[in-house]
Write a protein that holds these residues in place. Structure first.
Motif, PDB file in Angstrom:
ATOM      1  N   ARG A 534      15.027  13.201  16.568  1.00  0.00           N
ATOM      2  CA  ARG A 534      16.253  12.551  17.031  1.00  0.00           C
ATOM      3  C   ARG A 534      16.143  11.055  16.794  1.00  0.00           C
ATOM      4  O   ARG A 534      15.106  10.447  17.093  1.00  0.00           O
ATOM      5  CB  ARG A 534      16.505  12.834  18.507  1.00  0.00           C
ATOM      6  N   TYR A 535      17.228  10.486  16.285  1.00  0.00           N
ATOM      7  CA  TYR A 535      17.300   9.040  16.083  1.00  0.00           C
ATOM      8  C   TYR A 535      18.423   8.478  16.942  1.00  0.00           C
ATOM      9  O   TYR A 535      19.549   8.990  16.917  1.00  0.00           O
ATOM     10  CB  TYR A 535      17.563   8.705  14.615  1.00  0.00           C
ATOM     11  N   ASN A 536      18.108   7.471  17.756  1.00  0.00           N
ATOM     12  CA  ASN A 536      19.107   6.826  18.603  1.00  0.00           C
ATOM     13  C   ASN A 536      19.176   5.336  18.290  1.00  0.00           C
ATOM     14  O   ASN A 536      18.141   4.672  18.118  1.00  0.00           O
ATOM     15  CB  ASN A 536      18.755   7.000  20.085  1.00  0.00           C
ATOM     16  N   TYR A 537      20.408   4.821  18.258  1.00  0.00           N
ATOM     17  CA  TYR A 537      20.626   3.383  18.082  1.00  0.00           C
ATOM     18  C   TYR A 537      21.390   2.857  19.288  1.00  0.00           C
ATOM     19  O   TYR A 537      22.448   3.384  19.653  1.00  0.00           O
ATOM     20  CB  TYR A 537      21.408   3.092  16.805  1.00  0.00           C
ATOM     21  N   ASN A 538      20.841   1.827  19.945  1.00  0.00           N
ATOM     22  CA  ASN A 538      21.459   1.183  21.104  1.00  0.00           C
ATOM     23  C   ASN A 538      22.059  -0.131  20.643  1.00  0.00           C
ATOM     24  O   ASN A 538      21.328  -1.069  20.302  1.00  0.00           O
ATOM     25  CB  ASN A 538      20.393   0.946  22.185  1.00  0.00           C
ATOM     26  N   ASP A 539      23.409  -0.212  20.596  1.00  0.00           N
ATOM     27  CA  ASP A 539      24.036  -1.416  20.051  1.00  0.00           C
ATOM     28  C   ASP A 539      23.992  -2.597  21.011  1.00  0.00           C
ATOM     29  O   ASP A 539      24.191  -3.739  20.609  1.00  0.00           O
ATOM     30  CB  ASP A 539      25.472  -1.127  19.606  1.00  0.00           C
ATOM     31  N   LYS A 540      23.696  -2.346  22.295  1.00  0.00           N
ATOM     32  CA  LYS A 540      23.598  -3.439  23.265  1.00  0.00           C
ATOM     33  C   LYS A 540      22.370  -4.303  22.979  1.00  0.00           C
ATOM     34  O   LYS A 540      22.426  -5.536  23.022  1.00  0.00           O
ATOM     35  CB  LYS A 540      23.515  -2.859  24.675  1.00  0.00           C
ATOM     36  N   PHE A 541      21.245  -3.637  22.706  1.00  0.00           N
ATOM     37  CA  PHE A 541      19.988  -4.351  22.490  1.00  0.00           C
ATOM     38  C   PHE A 541      19.542  -4.335  21.025  1.00  0.00           C
ATOM     39  O   PHE A 541      18.486  -4.869  20.702  1.00  0.00           O
ATOM     40  CB  PHE A 541      18.883  -3.732  23.354  1.00  0.00           C
ATOM     41  N   ASN A 542      20.365  -3.685  20.162  1.00  0.00           N
ATOM     42  CA  ASN A 542      20.021  -3.550  18.749  1.00  0.00           C
ATOM     43  C   ASN A 542      18.631  -2.927  18.588  1.00  0.00           C
ATOM     44  O   ASN A 542      17.790  -3.400  17.827  1.00  0.00           O
ATOM     45  CB  ASN A 542      20.084  -4.913  18.043  1.00  0.00           C
ATOM     46  N   THR A 543      18.411  -1.834  19.326  1.00  0.00           N
ATOM     47  CA  THR A 543      17.110  -1.161  19.299  1.00  0.00           C
ATOM     48  C   THR A 543      17.251   0.235  18.702  1.00  0.00           C
ATOM     49  O   THR A 543      18.323   0.861  18.768  1.00  0.00           O
ATOM     50  CB  THR A 543      16.505  -1.059  20.706  1.00  0.00           C
ATOM     51  N   HIS A 544      16.145   0.728  18.143  1.00  0.00           N
ATOM     52  CA  HIS A 544      16.120   2.024  17.483  1.00  0.00           C
ATOM     53  C   HIS A 544      15.031   2.892  18.127  1.00  0.00           C
ATOM     54  O   HIS A 544      13.946   2.399  18.447  1.00  0.00           O
ATOM     55  CB  HIS A 544      15.824   1.865  15.992  1.00  0.00           C
ATOM     56  N   PHE A 545      15.344   4.167  18.310  1.00  0.00           N
ATOM     57  CA  PHE A 545      14.379   5.104  18.889  1.00  0.00           C
ATOM     58  C   PHE A 545      14.282   6.326  17.977  1.00  0.00           C
ATOM     59  O   PHE A 545      15.303   6.920  17.624  1.00  0.00           O
ATOM     60  CB  PHE A 545      14.811   5.546  20.285  1.00  0.00           C
ATOM     61  N   ILE A 546      13.087   6.672  17.607  1.00  0.00           N
ATOM     62  CA  ILE A 546      12.833   7.885  16.820  1.00  0.00           C
ATOM     63  C   ILE A 546      11.961   8.808  17.667  1.00  0.00           C
ATOM     64  O   ILE A 546      10.854   8.432  18.069  1.00  0.00           O
ATOM     65  CB  ILE A 546      12.142   7.557  15.485  1.00  0.00           C
ATOM     66  N   GLU A 547      12.493  10.001  17.959  1.00  0.00           N
ATOM     67  CA  GLU A 547      11.852  10.892  18.930  1.00  0.00           C
ATOM     68  C   GLU A 547      11.640  12.279  18.332  1.00  0.00           C
ATOM     69  O   GLU A 547      12.592  13.037  18.147  1.00  0.00           O
ATOM     70  CB  GLU A 547      12.714  11.002  20.187  1.00  0.00           C
ATOM     71  N   PRO A 548      10.385  12.644  18.033  1.00  0.00           N
ATOM     72  CA  PRO A 548      10.099  13.999  17.557  1.00  0.00           C
ATOM     73  C   PRO A 548      10.022  14.990  18.717  1.00  0.00           C
ATOM     74  O   PRO A 548       9.663  14.629  19.833  1.00  0.00           O
ATOM     75  CB  PRO A 548       8.739  13.846  16.875  1.00  0.00           C
ATOM     76  N   ARG A 549      10.353  16.246  18.451  1.00  0.00           N
ATOM     77  CA  ARG A 549      10.231  17.339  19.424  1.00  0.00           C
ATOM     78  C   ARG A 549       9.618  18.549  18.720  1.00  0.00           C
ATOM     79  O   ARG A 549       9.919  18.807  17.554  1.00  0.00           O
ATOM     80  CB  ARG A 549      11.594  17.743  19.996  1.00  0.00           C
ATOM     81  N   VAL A 550       8.784  19.285  19.407  1.00  0.00           N
ATOM     82  CA  VAL A 550       8.157  20.448  18.806  1.00  0.00           C
ATOM     83  C   VAL A 550       7.958  21.540  19.848  1.00  0.00           C
ATOM     84  O   VAL A 550       7.689  21.256  21.022  1.00  0.00           O
ATOM     85  CB  VAL A 550       6.791  20.077  18.158  1.00  0.00           C
ATOM     86  N   SER A 551       8.134  22.780  19.441  1.00  0.00           N
ATOM     87  CA  SER A 551       7.784  23.932  20.278  1.00  0.00           C
ATOM     88  C   SER A 551       7.268  25.046  19.382  1.00  0.00           C
ATOM     89  O   SER A 551       7.803  25.295  18.293  1.00  0.00           O
ATOM     90  CB  SER A 551       8.984  24.421  21.098  1.00  0.00           C
ATOM     91  N   TYR A 552       6.203  25.696  19.828  1.00  0.00           N
ATOM     92  CA  TYR A 552       5.541  26.739  19.043  1.00  0.00           C
ATOM     93  C   TYR A 552       5.109  27.845  19.993  1.00  0.00           C
ATOM     94  O   TYR A 552       4.467  27.591  21.009  1.00  0.00           O
ATOM     95  CB  TYR A 552       4.338  26.151  18.310  1.00  0.00           C
ATOM     96  N   ASN A 553       5.485  29.076  19.660  1.00  0.00           N
ATOM     97  CA  ASN A 553       5.097  30.221  20.469  1.00  0.00           C
ATOM     98  C   ASN A 553       4.558  31.302  19.541  1.00  0.00           C
ATOM     99  O   ASN A 553       5.237  31.716  18.595  1.00  0.00           O
ATOM    100  CB  ASN A 553       6.283  30.752  21.282  1.00  0.00           C
ATOM    101  N   GLN A 554       3.344  31.752  19.827  1.00  0.00           N
ATOM    102  CA  GLN A 554       2.687  32.727  18.979  1.00  0.00           C
ATOM    103  C   GLN A 554       2.194  33.904  19.813  1.00  0.00           C
ATOM    104  O   GLN A 554       1.460  33.719  20.783  1.00  0.00           O
ATOM    105  CB  GLN A 554       1.500  32.090  18.255  1.00  0.00           C
ATOM    106  N   ARG A 555       2.612  35.105  19.439  1.00  0.00           N
ATOM    107  CA  ARG A 555       2.087  36.287  20.102  1.00  0.00           C
ATOM    108  C   ARG A 555       0.692  36.579  19.565  1.00  0.00           C
ATOM    109  O   ARG A 555       0.468  36.611  18.348  1.00  0.00           O
ATOM    110  CB  ARG A 555       2.988  37.490  19.876  1.00  0.00           C
TER     111      ARG A 555
END
Length: 820
Positions: A534-555
């Motif tokens: 996920r990429y977020n841009y905050n125009d108030k502070f001109n800041t950028h956030f890059i957020e990875p997410r992962v889920s893994y399920n193995q039987r």
């Protein structure tokens, strides 16, 4: 396995037994007279369920008993072979090829023209039709005619990215998903100790790692986080208010909540905010073609619900709830009122002033409209209004003159959303949602001794838009991507009339987010893997956030599952406490926005590893996790010690272990869970840079059991934990000058917490069309005085005096509901 038995010495005509079954189970049988004429059979045992009774009769009579719609059962002679045929088509009439048609023993696939034939044995009663991109369809064999083929139109389905890997987790209706979350289906829900209605925010507290440090639904702690760090979503709309009765009852009406999902880690990239956890609630998304309604009452409120079909393509769902305190003050209401009034303006009766004419009221109303524009287009409209009002009169005598002025507090929310979904084809779906949510907290505090009026307001106004796309790359891989825009404005006002002082802050933040997540599952469903960013841009502070997410399920083999979850998150909103008597001391927390100065954006990182074992009714799970949350403010933590008025920015780190063992029998489910947590603050400007978190409850144990038999459900359970941290005055020198001299922050612990709860529910039929639901619960059966807050103040002798706040004592509740 079902077991059958009968009295072999007593046989009766089958027609006589049928008559008795129609009376006992409220079903009607339809049959040709020559099919049952002269047949006798031993009486089935009374303790068999209806389905078991039919299985027994089939075995003894060699007839076929088929359950049809509207509580009808057909009886037919058993034939040797039955061949059914059909054509499977889209809503536009195009054939659907390669659909799988599955019977009990044989299966086939549809041709290029959508045609199929399937040979069935006489005992087979239904078939399933499955095809990628369409909802799985189950049809009774009786739907097919012997002399013609049936034309079937499956519905396109919204892609569900979360497979169920564990059913009936703790109780019926609670499931574990492949993404690591918990899904609660209230259409098929069991029961939990102390609950007689399906309150989402109470239900999730039965799961490991979730609790409320002060027993309120407005202070739910997910893995050591504060309540403002939870993302709460109702039908896609972010909610800033969660409690009626200022935190004791959920504002989300149980009648309109169809499913709920709890995510502690590894949230999908479409969700932002909620650095501690995500709670998602949804009403029914399908158009209902049958009218239904219900009316219910308990010892706190009365409610009504109606689901109204509007033609064949539209249905309207309405629900409303209101407190009954203005008509009747029940023992339950008295317990709740005593709980919220502790250490507040309502609790300040003394020789100088007193309170009178106390009036409390709450209500909520929900609307949901579903409309199928076509076989590929759907629209949903949602609306929600919530309100809490408390009014009382403060009285005193000044210069022999009686003076009275009114004080009040109002907490309310209004939210609405529009959702549109289009199925472009069997592989591609898109949805667009627009929403507006507004929250307001307002209080007027009359200070009679100083002739002063203090007005406080906290208002949140948020507008959001989200575009979601779902694409089936193949049978094993799906891709979800989208864009989200959120504008959040928060206003805070402090207004004193004497002397005149007005302070108002208005802040607005706009964020833009892009997200994408790929989901993979193997054909045999032994491996689930999800990776997104996920990429977020905050125009108030001109800041950028890059957020990875992962889920893994193995039987692993037949009985084990390995789970790995991880996420990065951030949020722009939080709650703070300026003074402990804010908003009459009843609802002290106010929402604020980050300003990147003394209130930073909160950021979190979390990873967890879990193992699950599931065999023959035994479920054992163990999960370890580590979470780092940065950018918290001291004002958001509710300190009532040496750091109460200190403004500082810090972080907290949580390491924990969650363990659950659950044994499920046919009618009984029992579980035992244990949680260990090490939760520590780091504030660089404090004297103690590192010390235990205010909600660092090291050890927690929950035990519960449920029993179900026909329409009767009973449950009991206990909750124990090692107690909250506290700060005591230094024993050797408790006072220095005019101030309390505290020991090290959170160096002591309050007494252990213990609560035993009980509930019983009975569902029965008043007639063929009217159902009744009744139940009784007792919260804190042993009436323990559990302390959840304490602090110290200097009394008139200038010595520290302790003030404590306790949870609910023994609190009964009763519910009765009629549905038709």
């Amino acid at each position: 396995m079902s077991a059958f038995g009968q009295d072999k010495t007593e046989k009766q005509l089958l027609t006589t037994i049928i008559y008795d079954l129609e009376y006992r189970f409220l079903f009607q049988f339809t049959y040709a007279n020559d099919s049952v004429e002269g047949i006798t059979v031993a009486l089935p045992k009374k303790n068999l369920t209806f389905e078991q009774t039919l299985d027994y009769l089939e075995k003894e009579t060699n007839l076929v008993f088929t359950i049809l719609a509207n509580n009808f059962v057909s009886i037919n002679k058993r034939n040797k072979v039955l061949v059914i045929c059909g054509e499977i088509k889209t809503s536009t009439g195009d054939p659907i090829q390669n659909a799988t048609i599955q019977g009990k023993n044989k299966s086939t696939i549809s041709t290029d023209q959508g045609y199929f034939e399937l040979e069935l044995r006489p005992e087979e009663k239904s078939i399933t039709i499955d095809h990628l991109g369409y909802q799985t369809l189950t049809l009774y064999v009786t739907s097919f005619q012997r002399d013609s083929c049936l034309t079937i139109y499956p519905k396109l389905k919204t892609i569900d990215l979360q497979e169920i890997i564990l059913n009936n987790y703790i109780t019926k209706g609670v499931s574990k998903t492949s993404g690591g979350g918990f899904k609660i289906d209230y259409s098929n829900f069991g029961t939990l100790p102390g609950l007689i209605e399906t309150d989402v925010l109470q239900t999730i507290q039965a799961l490991p790692g979730i609790q409320s440090a002060d027993e309120t639904v407005s202070n739910i702690n997910i893995r050591g986080g504060t309540h403002d760090q939870n993302l709460i979503i109702w039908d896609g709309i972010k909610m800033y208010q969660s409690g009626h009765f200022f935190g004791l009852i959920s504002v989300f009406n149980p009648n309109i909540t169809s499913t709920a999902t709890l995510i502690k880690n590894g949230a999908h990239t479409e969700y932002t905010d909620g650095v501690s956890g995500t709670i998602i609630m949804n009403s029914d998304t399908e158009v209902n073609t049958d009218f239904s309604a219900s009316v219910g009452v308990n010892m706190i409120n009365i409610d009504a619900f109606a689901d109204i079909p509007i033609g064949k393509k539209s249905s309207l769902q309405l629900s409303a709830r209101k407190s009954i305190s203005e008509f009747l003050k029940t023992p339950t209401y008295s317990r709740y009122f005593d709980r919220i009034s502790q250490d507040s303006e309502l609790d300040n009766n003394n020789e100088e002033a007193s309170n009178s004419d106390i009036e409390f009221d709450f209500y909520d109303a929900n609307l949901r409209w579903n409309y199928e524009l076509s076989g590929t287009d759907k629209i949903r409209v949602n609306f929600l209004v919530i309100n809490n009002d408390l009014i009382f009169t403060e009285n005193t005598v000044i210069n022999s003159e009686p003076i009275s002025r009114q004080s009040n507090i109002t907490q309310s929310s209004i939210a609405g959303g529009l959702w549109y979904e289009r199925n472009w084809n069997e592989n591609f779906t898109s949805s667009l949602q627009l929403y507006e949510t507004d929250y307001r907290l307002k209080s007027t505090n009359a200070n009679l001794q100083q002739g002063q009026r203090f007005l406080q307001k906290n208002k949140v106004s948020e507008t959001g838009a989200k575009l979601n796309t779902f694409y089936n790359i193949n049978k094993n891989i799906t891709l979800q991507s989208g864009y989200q825009f959120i504008e959040t404005g928060i206003t805070n006002l402090n207004d004193v009339d004497t002397p005149v002082f007005i302070e108002q802050q208005v802040r607005v933040i706009r964020t833009h987010g892009l997200f994408s997540q790929a989901n993979y599952k193997t054909k045999n469903k032994t491996t689930f893997f999800s990776l997104g960013i996920r990429y977020n841009y905050n125009d108030k502070f001109n800041t950028h956030f890059i957020e990875p997410r992962v889920s893994y399920n193995q039987r692993l083999g037949k009985y084990f599952n390995l789970e790995v979850l991880g996420e990065f998150k951030h949020q722009n909103t939080s709650q703070v406490i300026n003074f402990q008597n804010d908003f009459l001391g009843i609802e002290k927390r106010r929402w604020i926005l980050a300003n990147e100065e003394d209130i930073p954006v909160i950021k979190s990182k979390q990873a967890s590893l879990g193992l699950q074992y599931n065999q023959k009714g035994w479920l054992i799970t163990a999960e370890g996790y580590h979470k780092i949350v940065e950018g918290i403010t001291a004002r958001s933590q509710g300190f009532q010690n040496q750091y109460e008025f200190v403004r500082s920015v810090g972080d907290y780190r949580v390491s924990g272990l969650e363990f659950l063992i659950n044994k499920r029998f046919t009618s009984i489910s029992t579980w035992l869970s244990y949680s260990y947590v090490n939760n520590e603050y780091t504030f660089q400007t404090f004297e103690e840079r590192e010390f235990p978190n205010n909600i660092d409850i090291a050890h927690s144990v929950t035990w519960g059991a449920t029993y179900s038999f026909k329409g009767f459900k009973v449950s009991a359970g206990l909750n124990w934990n090692s107690g909250l941290p506290t700060t005591r005055p230094l024993f050797s020198e408790p006072v220095v000058g005019e101030e309390i001299n505290y020991d090290k922050a959170n160096s002591d612990t309050l007494q252990e917490y213990f609560r035993l709860d009980f509930s019983a529910i009975y569902d029965f039929n008043l007639s063929k069309t009217i159902k009744a639901h009744t139940g009784v619960s007792v919260w804190n059966v042993t009436d323990n005085d559990n302390i959840v807050t304490n602090y110290y103040f200097l009394n008139q002798e200038k010595t520290p005096q302790e003030k404590i706040k306790t949870t609910l004592g023994v609190t009964p509740n009763v519910v009765f509901r009629v549905s038709f």
